[in-house]
Design a protein around this motif. Structure first.
Motif, PDB file in Angstrom:
ATOM      1  N   LEU A  84     -32.107   5.708  52.832  1.00 37.41           N
ATOM      2  CA  LEU A  84     -31.296   6.923  51.957  1.00 37.41           C
ATOM      3  C   LEU A  84     -30.378   7.667  52.995  1.00 37.41           C
ATOM      4  O   LEU A  84     -30.207   8.743  53.096  1.00 37.41           O
ATOM      5  CB  LEU A  84     -32.476   7.834  51.448  1.00 37.41           C
ATOM      6  N   THR A  85     -29.527   6.906  53.213  1.00 39.60           N
ATOM      7  CA  THR A  85     -28.449   7.364  54.071  1.00 39.60           C
ATOM      8  C   THR A  85     -27.255   8.478  53.384  1.00 39.60           C
ATOM      9  O   THR A  85     -26.928   7.786  52.427  1.00 39.60           O
ATOM     10  CB  THR A  85     -27.557   6.109  54.738  1.00 39.60           C
ATOM     11  N   SER A  86     -26.973   9.512  53.852  1.00 37.55           N
ATOM     12  CA  SER A  86     -26.135  10.246  53.479  1.00 37.55           C
ATOM     13  C   SER A  86     -25.189  10.956  54.580  1.00 37.55           C
ATOM     14  O   SER A  86     -25.622  11.215  55.724  1.00 37.55           O
ATOM     15  CB  SER A  86     -26.680  11.224  52.466  1.00 37.55           C
ATOM     16  N   GLU A  87     -23.945  11.022  54.322  1.00 35.56           N
ATOM     17  CA  GLU A  87     -23.159  11.656  55.230  1.00 35.56           C
ATOM     18  C   GLU A  87     -22.887  13.113  55.000  1.00 35.56           C
ATOM     19  O   GLU A  87     -22.589  13.686  55.887  1.00 35.56           O
ATOM     20  CB  GLU A  87     -21.440  10.973  55.008  1.00 35.56           C
ATOM     21  N   CYS A  88     -23.586  13.558  54.153  1.00 37.43           N
ATOM     22  CA  CYS A  88     -23.404  15.183  53.754  1.00 37.43           C
ATOM     23  C   CYS A  88     -24.656  15.625  53.507  1.00 37.43           C
ATOM     24  O   CYS A  88     -24.897  16.688  53.011  1.00 37.43           O
ATOM     25  CB  CYS A  88     -22.560  15.293  52.276  1.00 37.43           C
ATOM     26  N   GLY A  89     -25.797  15.135  54.036  1.00 36.31           N
ATOM     27  CA  GLY A  89     -27.003  15.704  54.271  1.00 36.31           C
ATOM     28  C   GLY A  89     -27.737  15.939  52.726  1.00 36.31           C
ATOM     29  O   GLY A  89     -28.553  16.593  52.347  1.00 36.31           O
ATOM     30  N   ILE A  90     -27.383  14.796  51.743  1.00 37.66           N
ATOM     31  CA  ILE A  90     -27.842  15.011  50.264  1.00 37.66           C
ATOM     32  C   ILE A  90     -29.323  14.205  50.484  1.00 37.66           C
ATOM     33  O   ILE A  90     -29.388  13.177  51.170  1.00 37.66           O
ATOM     34  CB  ILE A  90     -26.718  14.100  49.309  1.00 37.66           C
ATOM     35  N   ASP A  91     -30.244  14.695  49.686  1.00 34.85           N
ATOM     36  CA  ASP A  91     -31.498  14.133  49.800  1.00 34.85           C
ATOM     37  C   ASP A  91     -31.644  13.229  48.436  1.00 34.85           C
ATOM     38  O   ASP A  91     -31.821  13.688  47.327  1.00 34.85           O
ATOM     39  CB  ASP A  91     -32.694  15.139  49.854  1.00 34.85           C
ATOM     40  N   TYR A  92     -31.684  11.904  48.575  1.00 34.88           N
ATOM     41  CA  TYR A  92     -31.686  10.733  47.382  1.00 34.88           C
ATOM     42  C   TYR A  92     -32.925  10.534  47.183  1.00 34.88           C
ATOM     43  O   TYR A  92     -33.344   9.343  46.281  1.00 34.88           O
ATOM     44  CB  TYR A  92     -30.849   9.648  47.697  1.00 34.88           C
ATOM     45  N   SER A  93     -34.189  11.186  47.952  1.00 37.96           N
ATOM     46  CA  SER A  93     -35.424  10.574  47.644  1.00 37.96           C
ATOM     47  C   SER A  93     -35.965  10.721  46.001  1.00 37.96           C
ATOM     48  O   SER A  93     -36.740  10.001  45.519  1.00 37.96           O
ATOM     49  CB  SER A  93     -36.368  11.304  48.541  1.00 37.96           C
ATOM     50  N   SER A  94     -35.320  11.726  45.483  1.00 40.86           N
ATOM     51  CA  SER A  94     -35.628  11.978  44.115  1.00 40.86           C
ATOM     52  C   SER A  94     -35.482  10.810  42.984  1.00 40.86           C
ATOM     53  O   SER A  94     -35.852  10.248  42.261  1.00 40.86           O
ATOM     54  CB  SER A  94     -35.335  13.312  43.261  1.00 40.86           C
ATOM     55  N   GLN A  96     -34.701   7.795  44.274  1.00 41.40           N
ATOM     56  CA  GLN A  96     -35.590   6.710  44.729  1.00 41.40           C
ATOM     57  C   GLN A  96     -37.026   6.853  43.924  1.00 41.40           C
ATOM     58  O   GLN A  96     -37.388   5.743  43.356  1.00 41.40           O
ATOM     59  CB  GLN A  96     -36.043   6.843  46.379  1.00 41.40           C
ATOM     60  N   GLN A  97     -37.649   7.955  43.903  1.00 40.63           N
ATOM     61  CA  GLN A  97     -38.910   8.025  43.157  1.00 40.63           C
ATOM     62  C   GLN A  97     -38.704   7.679  41.687  1.00 40.63           C
ATOM     63  O   GLN A  97     -39.747   6.977  41.002  1.00 40.63           O
ATOM     64  CB  GLN A  97     -39.582   9.285  43.460  1.00 40.63           C
ATOM     65  N   LEU A  98     -37.759   8.175  41.141  1.00 39.22           N
ATOM     66  CA  LEU A  98     -37.633   7.827  39.676  1.00 39.22           C
ATOM     67  C   LEU A  98     -37.371   6.239  39.511  1.00 39.22           C
ATOM     68  O   LEU A  98     -37.881   5.625  38.466  1.00 39.22           O
ATOM     69  CB  LEU A  98     -36.611   8.931  39.041  1.00 39.22           C
ATOM     70  N   LEU A  99     -36.597   5.963  40.099  1.00 37.32           N
ATOM     71  CA  LEU A  99     -36.421   4.377  39.841  1.00 37.32           C
ATOM     72  C   LEU A  99     -37.468   3.506  40.322  1.00 37.32           C
ATOM     73  O   LEU A  99     -38.060   2.703  39.603  1.00 37.32           O
ATOM     74  CB  LEU A  99     -35.123   3.888  40.647  1.00 37.32           C
ATOM     75  N   ALA A 100     -38.360   3.999  41.311  1.00 38.34           N
ATOM     76  CA  ALA A 100     -39.526   3.408  41.691  1.00 38.34           C
ATOM     77  C   ALA A 100     -40.559   3.371  40.687  1.00 38.34           C
ATOM     78  O   ALA A 100     -41.538   2.395  40.364  1.00 38.34           O
ATOM     79  CB  ALA A 100     -40.260   4.131  42.863  1.00 38.34           C
ATOM     80  N   ALA A 101     -40.694   4.415  39.982  1.00 36.43           N
ATOM     81  CA  ALA A 101     -41.400   4.615  38.654  1.00 36.43           C
ATOM     82  C   ALA A 101     -41.049   4.079  37.558  1.00 36.43           C
ATOM     83  O   ALA A 101     -41.224   4.016  36.295  1.00 36.43           O
ATOM     84  CB  ALA A 101     -41.543   6.087  38.360  1.00 36.43           C
ATOM     85  N   CYS A 102     -39.665   3.463  37.528  1.00 38.42           N
ATOM     86  CA  CYS A 102     -38.892   2.612  36.286  1.00 38.42           C
ATOM     87  C   CYS A 102     -38.592   3.665  35.278  1.00 38.42           C
ATOM     88  O   CYS A 102     -38.585   3.234  33.849  1.00 38.42           O
ATOM     89  CB  CYS A 102     -39.814   1.571  35.698  1.00 38.42           C
ATOM     90  N   ASP A 103     -38.469   4.981  35.748  1.00 36.95           N
ATOM     91  CA  ASP A 103     -38.176   5.992  34.644  1.00 36.95           C
ATOM     92  C   ASP A 103     -36.457   6.058  34.731  1.00 36.95           C
ATOM     93  O   ASP A 103     -36.084   6.830  35.411  1.00 36.95           O
ATOM     94  CB  ASP A 103     -38.480   7.427  35.057  1.00 36.95           C
TER      95      ASP A 103
END
Ligand code: UYC
Length: 228
Positions: A84-94, A96-103
């Motif tokens: 979840l690499t970001s140059e601006c300190g953005i947290d993309y885990s949400s 990631q989680q929604l895509l993992a849940a197929c939502d």
């Protein structure tokens, strides 16, 4: 069950992508023993860049009822399988989680929200993007978002899928809308209920880009230097 497992392990490890795609749900349906094979598979691929087959396995484990599978993911893939690499300190885990849940619907909204965060406080308040803001997005962050979508959609969704189709159509927007299911004849697909929020959608259907304020936002996304 043992011979069944063995007859599925081999095609999972060394079959074609199509074979792997078929075998993953079959293993999941076998219960704990099948999930063990999927965990072993994913663990063995940890050092390689994730493919959508890995994404599929990850989703099956993530959405299973097995506490062992959940503990496995927590221990070895606490942030998913895409860095979840970001140059601006953005947290993309949400995302990631929604895509993992197929939502895919919630993931689409979250993607827009994260891109607004990437653009800055003005865009977060406004809740939509200026094309000039997109031009300044770091390639790193766009690639992270794109890879998350690709890996969790059997390679079907993401900006690069949309870009590939757009280029193949000679950059004709009207043909793109038709091809990715955003327009039918003269009618825009209505948000949200007329869009298809699962993998039965046409390639490139997601993520959405609202055309209410014009085509320049998506034009800017699809021609970003990140994809060169
Ligand atoms: N909407 O029609 N869309 C909204 C799409 C258009 C409209 C959101 C996509 C056409 C209004 C998303 C298409 C149009 C709102 C999308 C589409 C239109 C809205 C939520 C096919 C009318 C209420 C995120 C190209 C003819 C919000 C957001 C507002 C919302 C996506 C109307 C993701 C891909 C031209 C009235 N539509 N949108 O951006 O801003 O608000 O008033 O594209």
């Amino acid at each position: 069950t043992h011979s069944n497992i063995d007859s599925l392990r081999q095609p999972l490890v060394s079959g074609s992508i199509n074979t792997q795609q078929q075998v993953i749900p079959q293993l999941a349906n076998l219960g704990d023993t099948g999930l063990d094979v999927l965990m072993e598979f994913l663990f063995g691929r940890k050092k390689n860049p994730a493919t959508w087959v890995d994404g599929k396995v990850y989703q099956v484990l993530y959405n299973s009822d097995s506490s062992k599978a959940k503990e496995f993911l927590q221990a070895y893939f606490p942030n998913g399988i895409v860095p979840l690499t970001s140059e601006c300190g953005i947290d993309y885990s949400s995302v990631q989680q929604l895509l993992a849940a197929c939502d895919f619907q919630a993931a689409d909204r979250m993607t827009l929200q994260k891109m607004c965060e990437l653009a800055g406080p003005g865009a977060v308040q406004r809740k939509w993007l200026y094309f000039t803001e997109i031009e300044n997005f770091p390639a790193t962050d766009l690639k992270t978002i794109n890879t998350l979508w690709l890996i969790h959609s059997e390679g079907k969704f993401g900006f690069t899928v949309q870009r590939e189709i757009w280029l193949s159509l000679g950059k004709n927007w009207e043909n793109l809308w038709e091809k990715i299911g955003w327009k039918k004849g003269n009618n825009w697909t209505r948000y949200p209920n007329e869009f298809t929020w699962d993998l039965s959608a046409p390639r490139g259907h997601l993520p959405l880009s609202n055309q209410l304020r014009g085509v320049r936002v998506i034009a800017s996304l699809l021609s970003h230097p990140a994809w060169n």
